[in-house]
Design a protein around this motif. Structure first.
Motif, PDB file in Angstrom:
ATOM      1  N   THR A 293       0.826  -1.204   0.000  1.00  0.00           N
ATOM      2  CA  THR A 293       0.000   0.000   0.000  1.00  0.00           C
ATOM      3  C   THR A 293       0.858   1.251   0.000  1.00  0.00           C
ATOM      4  O   THR A 293       0.596   2.214  -0.733  1.00  0.00           O
ATOM      5  CB  THR A 293      -0.925   0.002   1.224  1.00  0.00           C
ATOM      6  OG1 THR A 293      -1.723  -1.179   1.201  1.00  0.00           O
ATOM      7  CG2 THR A 293      -1.828   1.221   1.219  1.00  0.00           C
ATOM      8  N   ALA A 294       1.915   1.240   0.815  1.00  0.00           N
ATOM      9  CA  ALA A 294       2.811   2.398   0.856  1.00  0.00           C
ATOM     10  C   ALA A 294       3.473   2.621  -0.488  1.00  0.00           C
ATOM     11  O   ALA A 294       3.661   3.762  -0.924  1.00  0.00           O
ATOM     12  CB  ALA A 294       3.866   2.208   1.945  1.00  0.00           C
ATOM     13  N   SER A 295       3.822   1.533  -1.167  1.00  0.00           N
ATOM     14  CA  SER A 295       4.469   1.683  -2.475  1.00  0.00           C
ATOM     15  C   SER A 295       3.515   2.297  -3.484  1.00  0.00           C
ATOM     16  O   SER A 295       3.906   3.099  -4.323  1.00  0.00           O
ATOM     17  CB  SER A 295       4.960   0.327  -2.986  1.00  0.00           C
ATOM     18  OG  SER A 295       3.890  -0.454  -3.458  1.00  0.00           O
ATOM     19  N   LEU A 296       2.251   1.906  -3.421  1.00  0.00           N
ATOM     20  CA  LEU A 296       1.255   2.505  -4.306  1.00  0.00           C
ATOM     21  C   LEU A 296       1.193   4.010  -4.102  1.00  0.00           C
ATOM     22  O   LEU A 296       1.140   4.790  -5.046  1.00  0.00           O
ATOM     23  CB  LEU A 296      -0.119   1.896  -4.012  1.00  0.00           C
ATOM     24  CG  LEU A 296      -0.568   0.700  -4.846  1.00  0.00           C
ATOM     25  CD1 LEU A 296      -1.839   0.114  -4.272  1.00  0.00           C
ATOM     26  CD2 LEU A 296      -0.793   1.114  -6.279  1.00  0.00           C
ATOM     27  N   ASP A 297       1.217   4.429  -2.848  1.00  0.00           N
ATOM     28  CA  ASP A 297       1.148   5.852  -2.535  1.00  0.00           C
ATOM     29  C   ASP A 297       2.378   6.600  -3.044  1.00  0.00           C
ATOM     30  O   ASP A 297       2.306   7.799  -3.320  1.00  0.00           O
ATOM     31  CB  ASP A 297       1.011   6.046  -1.026  1.00  0.00           C
ATOM     32  CG  ASP A 297      -0.292   5.472  -0.483  1.00  0.00           C
ATOM     33  OD1 ASP A 297      -1.240   5.299  -1.285  1.00  0.00           O
ATOM     34  OD2 ASP A 297      -0.353   5.196   0.728  1.00  0.00           O
ATOM     35  N   LEU A 298       3.511   5.909  -3.155  1.00  0.00           N
ATOM     36  CA  LEU A 298       4.759   6.560  -3.556  1.00  0.00           C
ATOM     37  C   LEU A 298       4.908   6.701  -5.072  1.00  0.00           C
ATOM     38  O   LEU A 298       5.716   7.503  -5.532  1.00  0.00           O
ATOM     39  CB  LEU A 298       5.952   5.761  -3.026  1.00  0.00           C
ATOM     40  CG  LEU A 298       6.312   5.966  -1.558  1.00  0.00           C
ATOM     41  CD1 LEU A 298       7.351   4.948  -1.133  1.00  0.00           C
ATOM     42  CD2 LEU A 298       6.834   7.367  -1.323  1.00  0.00           C
TER      43      LEU A 298
ATOM     44  N   PRO B  48       3.116   8.093  -7.574  1.00  0.00           N
ATOM     45  CA  PRO B  48       3.005   9.442  -8.151  1.00  0.00           C
ATOM     46  C   PRO B  48       4.186  10.337  -7.775  1.00  0.00           C
ATOM     47  O   PRO B  48       4.667  11.115  -8.606  1.00  0.00           O
ATOM     48  CB  PRO B  48       1.687   9.964  -7.562  1.00  0.00           C
ATOM     49  CG  PRO B  48       0.909   8.748  -7.207  1.00  0.00           C
ATOM     50  CD  PRO B  48       1.930   7.744  -6.776  1.00  0.00           C
ATOM     51  N   ALA B  49       4.653  10.227  -6.534  1.00  0.00           N
ATOM     52  CA  ALA B  49       5.800  11.037  -6.110  1.00  0.00           C
ATOM     53  C   ALA B  49       7.044  10.660  -6.893  1.00  0.00           C
ATOM     54  O   ALA B  49       7.853  11.529  -7.263  1.00  0.00           O
ATOM     55  CB  ALA B  49       6.041  10.861  -4.609  1.00  0.00           C
TER      56      ALA B  49
ATOM     57  N   LEU C   9      11.372   3.347  -5.163  1.00  0.00           N
ATOM     58  CA  LEU C   9      10.262   3.536  -4.222  1.00  0.00           C
ATOM     59  C   LEU C   9      10.729   3.397  -2.772  1.00  0.00           C
ATOM     60  O   LEU C   9      10.522   4.315  -1.965  1.00  0.00           O
ATOM     61  CB  LEU C   9       9.124   2.581  -4.539  1.00  0.00           C
ATOM     62  CG  LEU C   9       8.485   2.751  -5.918  1.00  0.00           C
ATOM     63  CD1 LEU C   9       7.408   1.697  -6.136  1.00  0.00           C
ATOM     64  CD2 LEU C   9       7.897   4.136  -6.068  1.00  0.00           C
TER      65      LEU C   9
ATOM     66  N   LEU D 112      11.169   6.375   0.195  1.00  0.00           N
ATOM     67  CA  LEU D 112      10.621   6.265   1.547  1.00  0.00           C
ATOM     68  C   LEU D 112      11.736   6.351   2.576  1.00  0.00           C
ATOM     69  O   LEU D 112      11.608   7.036   3.602  1.00  0.00           O
ATOM     70  CB  LEU D 112       9.854   4.951   1.688  1.00  0.00           C
ATOM     71  CG  LEU D 112       8.998   4.840   2.956  1.00  0.00           C
ATOM     72  CD1 LEU D 112       7.829   5.810   2.893  1.00  0.00           C
ATOM     73  CD2 LEU D 112       8.491   3.420   3.129  1.00  0.00           C
TER      74      LEU D 112
ATOM     75  N   TRP E 147       3.101  -7.717  -6.828  1.00  0.00           N
ATOM     76  CA  TRP E 147       2.297  -6.498  -6.744  1.00  0.00           C
ATOM     77  C   TRP E 147       1.512  -6.241  -8.025  1.00  0.00           C
ATOM     78  O   TRP E 147       0.402  -5.710  -7.986  1.00  0.00           O
ATOM     79  CB  TRP E 147       3.195  -5.307  -6.430  1.00  0.00           C
ATOM     80  CG  TRP E 147       3.673  -5.302  -4.999  1.00  0.00           C
ATOM     81  CD1 TRP E 147       3.342  -6.194  -4.021  1.00  0.00           C
ATOM     82  CD2 TRP E 147       4.559  -4.358  -4.415  1.00  0.00           C
ATOM     83  NE1 TRP E 147       3.991  -5.872  -2.853  1.00  0.00           N
ATOM     84  CE2 TRP E 147       4.739  -4.750  -3.063  1.00  0.00           C
ATOM     85  CE3 TRP E 147       5.229  -3.247  -4.879  1.00  0.00           C
ATOM     86  CZ2 TRP E 147       5.558  -4.041  -2.183  1.00  0.00           C
ATOM     87  CZ3 TRP E 147       6.049  -2.531  -4.006  1.00  0.00           C
ATOM     88  CH2 TRP E 147       6.198  -2.933  -2.673  1.00  0.00           C
TER      89      TRP E 147
END
Length: 644
Positions: free
Chosen positions: A331-336, A338-339, A354, A358, A580
């Protein structure tokens, strides 16, 4: 660490307002201060991350009719300062920036050869009406530029030597050139094809056809004659170094410890990235000889086959560091994602960016500078592909029909999601066996082979999917090395490939963008000039055995790095991409690879690429590398534009 940008026009006035837009585009690289310089043909912008001389050292910095914007660190600057003082220079600050500027005033263009560090330099010499651009020897700090001749921009990278030009724009990252607004934004199709093959855009191209990368170890000058580009440093040839393991190891540790000590110098808190691998643990161990306590930082994964955190904890416990750890989930990787696309601003397919992003964000909460183990694998043959080097040379003698049959049989093996699983290793090995010896390592670590590219690209782009185009930069470098006496297909040639291509185009890009996105300065002791030149001269036999990598490094570190770390299997800083794509990233990939999305892209043959995705989703094949590489281009295209 900083961000630099600017415009010099020898035939007209630069666009001052456009240059004022370039600075804020690099604010993440330098959140502490902003500065501009406008004089005649020159307009320079600077964003500062304060590391040394926090009160002084502001930029742009001027003296003697010259103005400098500088990104990076100049190590041994105190010794250079003393030499310049002896030659009559009076210093106003403690900063290394002023040392760099006064070195130019003393020695002119060859000053760059006196610098030891990581840097990108832009200097306007009003006396001679010339702009000088320079980049460090290994390419640790980025520098992009565009060239204008009158009202038009050049659309192909300049060769070494003289190129007609009357203006130049430059920046630490392409986003600042785009913020200027005057640089064309057309896609470089050759760069796209090369990216899909090697997972990054190789220098000197960028993904934009009017924007180029200044190669590592190069200096460029724009003046009334035009634009001159030249190399100022070469990686030494093998030879002239100790050939006995003990003696070579002692020399290596002495140089590496000096490199670590130099990189601990700062007026802000310093820490160490600690993965629990040999390289990062070596840096942390040597740092504890010069600072106590040493703060170390690591990242872990919820997926067990990708997680290294227990090794980092073991190393930290044995070394007595102040250790900090954070864990990464799907989940954290998904959020990253776009960044990552935002910060990279070129297509880039190394998924370890990624966790590096983080980790950098996490580390920046505690320190402003972090030492890392980057460069150890490239200098000492640390990658698994090196263990395949000898067997591949033997396997290449097998008749082609038998190799083709073996590849077909390997393709029938069930695909595993585990990191570096047996089926993945075998398939990658067979893929590289049939390649030219000088291209074998590139074939192993790349995403698409030329023939595979030709099947998935749109017809116009497919015409570029030839070995000559795809592997052009690697072949050119191999020819240069061969002319200097490097044997084609040798371990030494493979090491040079990793240093000149993979390190500069992938590892250092990842390290720079991820750390700078968090306003964190990353320093790499293994890439110290003394360490690099010493390692390059060591015999390949001291680096690679039939069953072991990093032979001399591991030997030298006995008694410094815990034995468990020295003997543990290598595990790269990867993420579970294959799983993933079938799991939490599946909706994103199905959207990216939809018929409409691929049609709008204009780069791919939709049916072919969609078929690849379906084979992966069904478990028929592990196509993580080509799918991720294509997806990162599509994500980049959605954010930054550029039609295929």
């Amino acid at each position: 660490m900083c961000g630099i940008a600017g415009e010099v026009r020898l035939d007209r006035s630069p666009d001052a307002e456009a240059v004022r837009r370039m600075g804020p585009a690099l604010a993440h690289r330098g959140p502490d201060a902003e500065g501009f310089f406008f004089e005649g043909p020159a307009a320079l912008a600077h964003r500062r991350l304060s590391i040394l001389d926090l009160e002084g050292g502001g930029q742009p910095m001027s003296a003697g009719g010259c103005t400098l914007v500088f990104n990076g660190q100049c190590y041994r600057h105190e010794a250079l300062r003393a030499e310049l003082r002896a030659r009559g220079h009076a210093f106003q600050t403690r900063s290394d920036t002023e040392v760099v500027l006064r070195a130019y005033l003393e020695w002119g263009e060859p000053f760059v050869e006196r610098l030891d560090g990581m840097f990108a330099v832009a200097l306007w010499d009003s006396r001679a009406r010339k702009l000088l651009l320079a980049r460090d020897r290994m390419g640790k700090k980025p520098l992009y530029y565009a060239l204008a001749q009158g009202g038009a921009f050049l659309r192909a990278p300049p060769a070494e030597g003289l190129t007609p030009a009357t203006g130049a724009l430059f920046a630490s990252e392409p986003k600042a050139l785009l913020a200027h607004g005057g640089v064309p934004r057309a896609l470089d199709r050759t760069a796209l094809v090369q990216y899909l093959a090697v997972e990054y855009v190789p220098q000197p191209r960028s993904v934009w056809d009017a924007v180029f990368k200044l190669p590592a170890a190069h200096v460029a000058v724009l003046d009334a004659q035009g634009f001159r580009l030249r190399r100022y440093w070469e990686l030494p040839l093998e030879g002239g170094a100790p050939e006995r393991l003990d003696e070579a190891g002692r020399g290596l540790v002495e140089r590496l410890e000096g490199a670590v000590a130099r990189r601990l110098v700062a007026d802000v808190p310093v820490g160490v990235f600690l993965s629990g691998g040999v390289d990062s643990t070596a840096i942390a161990a040597l740092a504890t000889r010069h600072a106590r306590p040493v703060a170390t930082f690591s990242i872990g994964f919820e997926e067990a086959s990708f997680d290294e955190s227990r090794w980092a904890r073991l190393a930290a416990e044995r070394l007595g560091t102040d250790h900090h750890e954070e864990r990464l989930s799907a989940t954290a990787s998904l959020d990253l994602l776009p960044a990552a696309v935002e910060e990279l601003d070129e297509p880039f397919a190394d998924p370890s960016v990624l966790p590096t992003l983080l980790l950098s964000r996490f580390v920046r909460k505690h320190v402003t500078v972090a030492l890392a183990g980057d460069g150890g694998d490239e200098l000492f043959a640390g990658y698994d592909t090196f263990l395949a080097h000898g067997p591949a040379a033997l396997a290449a003698r097998i008749p082609a029909p038998l190799l083709a049959a073996a590849s077909r049989a390997a393709a029938l093996l069930p695909a595993s999601d585990r990191n570096m699983s047996f089926d993945f290793r075998l398939k990658q090995f067979l893929r590289g066996v049939g390649a030219e010896p000088s291209l074998r390592h590139q074939a192993w670590i790349g995403a698409f082979a030329p023939g595979e590219l030709a099947r998935v690209l749109s017809p116009e782009l497919a015409a570029l999917a030839t070995p000559e185009v795809v592997f052009g930069p690697v072949r050119a470098a191999a020819a240069r090395d061969a002319a200097r006496g490097v044997r084609p297909g040798s371990v030494d040639e493979a090491l040079r490939f990793f240093l000149a291509h993979y390190l500069e185009g992938d590892i250092l890009v990842k390290a720079d963008r991820a750390s700078m996105a968090a306003s964190l300065e990353a320093r790499a002791p293994f890439l110290d000039l003394e360490v690099v030149e010493y390692a390059a001269r060591l015999p390949a036999s001291l680096k690679l055995g039939w069953r072991s990598t990093k032979v001399v490094l591991k030997h030298a570190l006995r008694g410094i790095v815990p034995e468990e770390i020295l003997s543990r299997p290598k595990k790269g800083f990867g993420i579970p991409v294959a799983a993933w794509i079938r799991g939490p990233l599946r909706p994103l990939f199905e959207d990216l690879f939809s018929e409409g999305s691929l049609q709008r892209s204009g780069a791919f043959e939709p049916a072919a690429l969609r078929a690849m995705l379906q084979r992966h989703l069904s478990g028929q094949a592990d196509l993580r590398k080509p799918l991720w590489t294509a997806a990162m281009f599509l994500l980049w295209q959605r954010r930054w534009g550029g039609q295929g």
